[in-house]
Motif scaffolding. Structure first.
Motif, mmCIF file in Angstrom:
data_model
loop_
_atom_site.group_PDB
_atom_site.id
_atom_site.type_symbol
_atom_site.label_atom_id
_atom_site.label_comp_id
_atom_site.label_asym_id
_atom_site.label_seq_id
_atom_site.Cartn_x
_atom_site.Cartn_y
_atom_site.Cartn_z
ATOM 1 N N HIS A 13 -26.766 -11.808 -5.689
ATOM 2 C CA HIS A 13 -26.586 -12.092 -4.276
ATOM 3 C C HIS A 13 -27.477 -13.260 -3.913
ATOM 4 O O HIS A 13 -28.408 -13.590 -4.613
ATOM 5 N N ALA A 14 -27.183 -13.900 -2.801
ATOM 6 C CA ALA A 14 -27.990 -15.038 -2.346
ATOM 7 C C ALA A 14 -28.687 -14.665 -1.051
ATOM 8 O O ALA A 14 -28.275 -13.784 -0.330
ATOM 9 N N ALA A 15 -29.769 -15.341 -0.737
ATOM 10 C CA ALA A 15 -30.492 -15.110 0.511
ATOM 11 C C ALA A 15 -31.037 -16.426 1.017
ATOM 12 O O ALA A 15 -31.115 -17.398 0.287
ATOM 13 N N ASP A 16 -31.397 -16.438 2.293
ATOM 14 C CA ASP A 16 -31.943 -17.647 2.898
ATOM 15 C C ASP A 16 -33.451 -17.669 2.733
ATOM 16 O O ASP A 16 -34.058 -16.695 2.337
ATOM 17 N N LEU A 17 -34.082 -18.782 3.100
ATOM 18 C CA LEU A 17 -35.515 -18.951 3.021
ATOM 19 C C LEU A 17 -35.990 -18.731 1.585
ATOM 20 O O LEU A 17 -35.243 -18.868 0.632
ATOM 21 N N TYR A 18 -37.278 -18.360 1.421
ATOM 22 C CA TYR A 18 -37.787 -17.940 0.122
ATOM 23 C C TYR A 18 -37.532 -16.458 -0.081
ATOM 24 O O TYR A 18 -37.849 -15.903 -1.115
ATOM 25 N N GLY A 19 -37.018 -15.826 0.918
ATOM 26 C CA GLY A 19 -36.704 -14.415 0.894
ATOM 27 C C GLY A 19 -36.019 -14.070 2.202
ATOM 28 O O GLY A 19 -35.580 -14.942 2.934
ATOM 29 N N GLY A 20 -35.960 -12.800 2.519
ATOM 30 C CA GLY A 20 -35.374 -12.402 3.789
ATOM 31 C C GLY A 20 -34.238 -11.421 3.657
ATOM 32 O O GLY A 20 -34.034 -10.586 4.533
ATOM 33 N N ASP A 21 -33.487 -11.515 2.556
ATOM 34 C CA ASP A 21 -32.362 -10.605 2.368
ATOM 35 C C ASP A 21 -32.880 -9.311 1.732
ATOM 36 O O ASP A 21 -32.600 -9.000 0.578
ATOM 37 N N VAL A 22 -33.640 -8.564 2.512
ATOM 38 C CA VAL A 22 -34.352 -7.405 1.986
ATOM 39 C C VAL A 22 -33.404 -6.341 1.449
ATOM 40 O O VAL A 22 -33.672 -5.715 0.415
ATOM 41 N N ASN A 23 -32.287 -6.130 2.124
ATOM 42 C CA ASN A 23 -31.366 -5.081 1.675
ATOM 43 C C ASN A 23 -30.316 -5.583 0.690
ATOM 44 O O ASN A 23 -29.462 -4.822 0.239
ATOM 45 N N GLY A 24 -30.362 -6.861 0.340
ATOM 46 C CA GLY A 24 -29.507 -7.389 -0.722
ATOM 47 C C GLY A 24 -28.029 -7.432 -0.415
ATOM 48 O O GLY A 24 -27.196 -7.336 -1.324
ATOM 49 N N ASP A 25 -27.659 -7.618 0.856
ATOM 50 C CA ASP A 25 -26.243 -7.649 1.195
ATOM 51 C C ASP A 25 -25.703 -9.066 1.351
ATOM 52 O O ASP A 25 -24.562 -9.259 1.777
ATOM 53 N N GLY A 26 -26.523 -10.078 1.023
ATOM 54 C CA GLY A 26 -26.061 -11.455 1.119
ATOM 55 C C GLY A 26 -26.222 -12.069 2.492
ATOM 56 O O GLY A 26 -25.810 -13.200 2.714
ATOM 57 N N ARG A 27 -26.838 -11.331 3.420
ATOM 58 C CA ARG A 27 -27.076 -11.843 4.773
ATOM 59 C C ARG A 27 -28.519 -11.581 5.174
ATOM 60 O O ARG A 27 -29.137 -10.631 4.709
ATOM 61 N N VAL A 28 -29.040 -12.432 6.049
ATOM 62 C CA VAL A 28 -30.377 -12.231 6.596
ATOM 63 C C VAL A 28 -30.223 -11.956 8.084
ATOM 64 O O VAL A 28 -29.830 -12.843 8.849
ATOM 65 N N ASN A 29 -30.510 -10.737 8.484
ATOM 66 C CA ASN A 29 -30.289 -10.356 9.875
ATOM 67 C C ASN A 29 -31.242 -9.242 10.287
ATOM 68 O O ASN A 29 -32.237 -8.965 9.607
ATOM 69 N N VAL A 30 -30.947 -8.602 11.440
ATOM 70 C CA VAL A 30 -31.861 -7.603 12.000
ATOM 71 C C VAL A 30 -32.011 -6.388 11.090
ATOM 72 O O VAL A 30 -33.032 -5.682 11.159
ATOM 73 N N THR A 31 -31.035 -6.107 10.268
ATOM 74 C CA THR A 31 -31.160 -4.991 9.328
ATOM 75 C C THR A 31 -32.315 -5.237 8.359
ATOM 76 O O THR A 31 -33.114 -4.331 8.073
ATOM 77 N N ASP A 32 -32.392 -6.472 7.876
ATOM 78 C CA ASP A 32 -33.496 -6.828 6.982
ATOM 79 C C ASP A 32 -34.828 -6.775 7.718
ATOM 80 O O ASP A 32 -35.840 -6.327 7.166
ATOM 81 N N LEU A 33 -34.831 -7.230 8.973
ATOM 82 C CA LEU A 33 -36.053 -7.212 9.770
ATOM 83 C C LEU A 33 -36.542 -5.781 9.964
ATOM 84 O O LEU A 33 -37.746 -5.509 9.886
ATOM 85 N N SER A 34 -35.633 -4.863 10.176
ATOM 86 C CA SER A 34 -36.000 -3.459 10.370
ATOM 87 C C SER A 34 -36.618 -2.869 9.109
ATOM 88 O O SER A 34 -37.624 -2.147 9.168
ATOM 89 N N LYS A 35 -36.030 -3.183 7.949
ATOM 90 C CA LYS A 35 -36.574 -2.680 6.691
ATOM 91 C C LYS A 35 -37.955 -3.256 6.422
ATOM 92 O O LYS A 35 -38.861 -2.552 5.956
ATOM 93 N N LEU A 36 -38.109 -4.543 6.709
ATOM 94 C CA LEU A 36 -39.397 -5.199 6.514
ATOM 95 C C LEU A 36 -40.462 -4.581 7.417
ATOM 96 O O LEU A 36 -41.578 -4.280 6.965
ATOM 97 N N ALA A 37 -40.129 -4.384 8.682
ATOM 98 C CA ALA A 37 -41.079 -3.807 9.635
ATOM 99 C C ALA A 37 -41.462 -2.384 9.231
ATOM 100 O O ALA A 37 -42.638 -1.996 9.331
#
Length: 233
Positions: free
Chosen positions: A28-52
């Protein structure tokens, strides 16, 4: 997707090892140096929630998730990463289902991060990312691309061992090794492929290496060629 792995190792006194393997990979691909925490190919609020949730100590993350959670690539996952990811999402982020591509340099550094995360899991010291070693790995990746296919995977265009590149450019070493993989798309895919091969994995977790450099190039048909160089200085 078919993936090939090649490994080369050199230690004083001189020794050389080769290993070949194949496996199927999913990337899968992600933006930035990271960010796609859940590995779904998108960087969004779901990833932010997991990170927090991780930073607050509510929910753990596995190695691949931790690598993505380190948004600014400073080897720490903390409130700074939350802030950066939140700002990215507020500015529009990449909510579309089409993942944004990372630069090759970012892919290489992500692979190094994944390797260090695995070493940390095993209570091993992290490898220092060497820009000089990465430049040599990039030369090797280009050599591999230009003179491929060949059975002499770890042979340079002039017929010498692949690891002579370190001596040619004056890179001091007391132990070194080379991992090669082609066909793995994305850093996570390459990491999983290397980890799945005993010889390559042993290079990644060998305790006496302290430097790593990674090169990446692509053929006209879209095949990815990875070279990892390990060294002890």
């Amino acid at each position: 997707m078919s993936v090939r792995l090649i490994i080369c190792k050199k230690v004083l006194p001189f020794s050389l090892a080769l290993a070949l393997a194949s496996s199927a990979v999913i990337a899968h691909a992600a933006d930035l140096y990271g960010g796609d925490v859940n590995g779904d190919g998108r960087v969004n609020v779901t990833d932010l929630s997991k990170l927090a949730a991780y930073v607050k100590g509510v929910k753990p993350l596995d190695n691949s998730e931790l690598a993505q959670a380190d948004v600014n690539a400073d080897r720490m996952v903390n409130v700074t990463d939350i802030s950066l990811l939140a700002d990215h999402i507020k500015s529009g982020g990449d909510e579309s289902s089409k993942p944004q591509e990372k630069s090759d340099d970012a892919q290489c550094k992500e692979l190094a991060k994944l390797t260090n995360a695995e070493r940390s899991r095993l209570s091993l010291s992290e490898l220092t990312y060497s820009d000089e070693l990465a430049e040599l790995a990039q030369i090797r990746a280009q050599e591999l691309l230009e003179y491929f296919p060949t059975d002499a995977y770890h042979t340079r265009p002039d017929g010498r061992s692949a690891l002579t590149i370190l001596d040619d450019y004056g890179y001091y070493w007391t132990a070194c090794a080379e991992n090669i993989c082609y066909g793995a798309v994305g850093a996570q895919s390459a990491f999983d492929t290397f980890k799945g091969s005993q010889g390559h994995y042993q290079n990644m977790i060998r305790s006496d290496y302290n430097r790593i450099g990674i090169g990446l190039t692509h053929s006209d048909d879209g095949t990815w060629y990875w070279v990892m160089l390990f060294a002890k200085q």
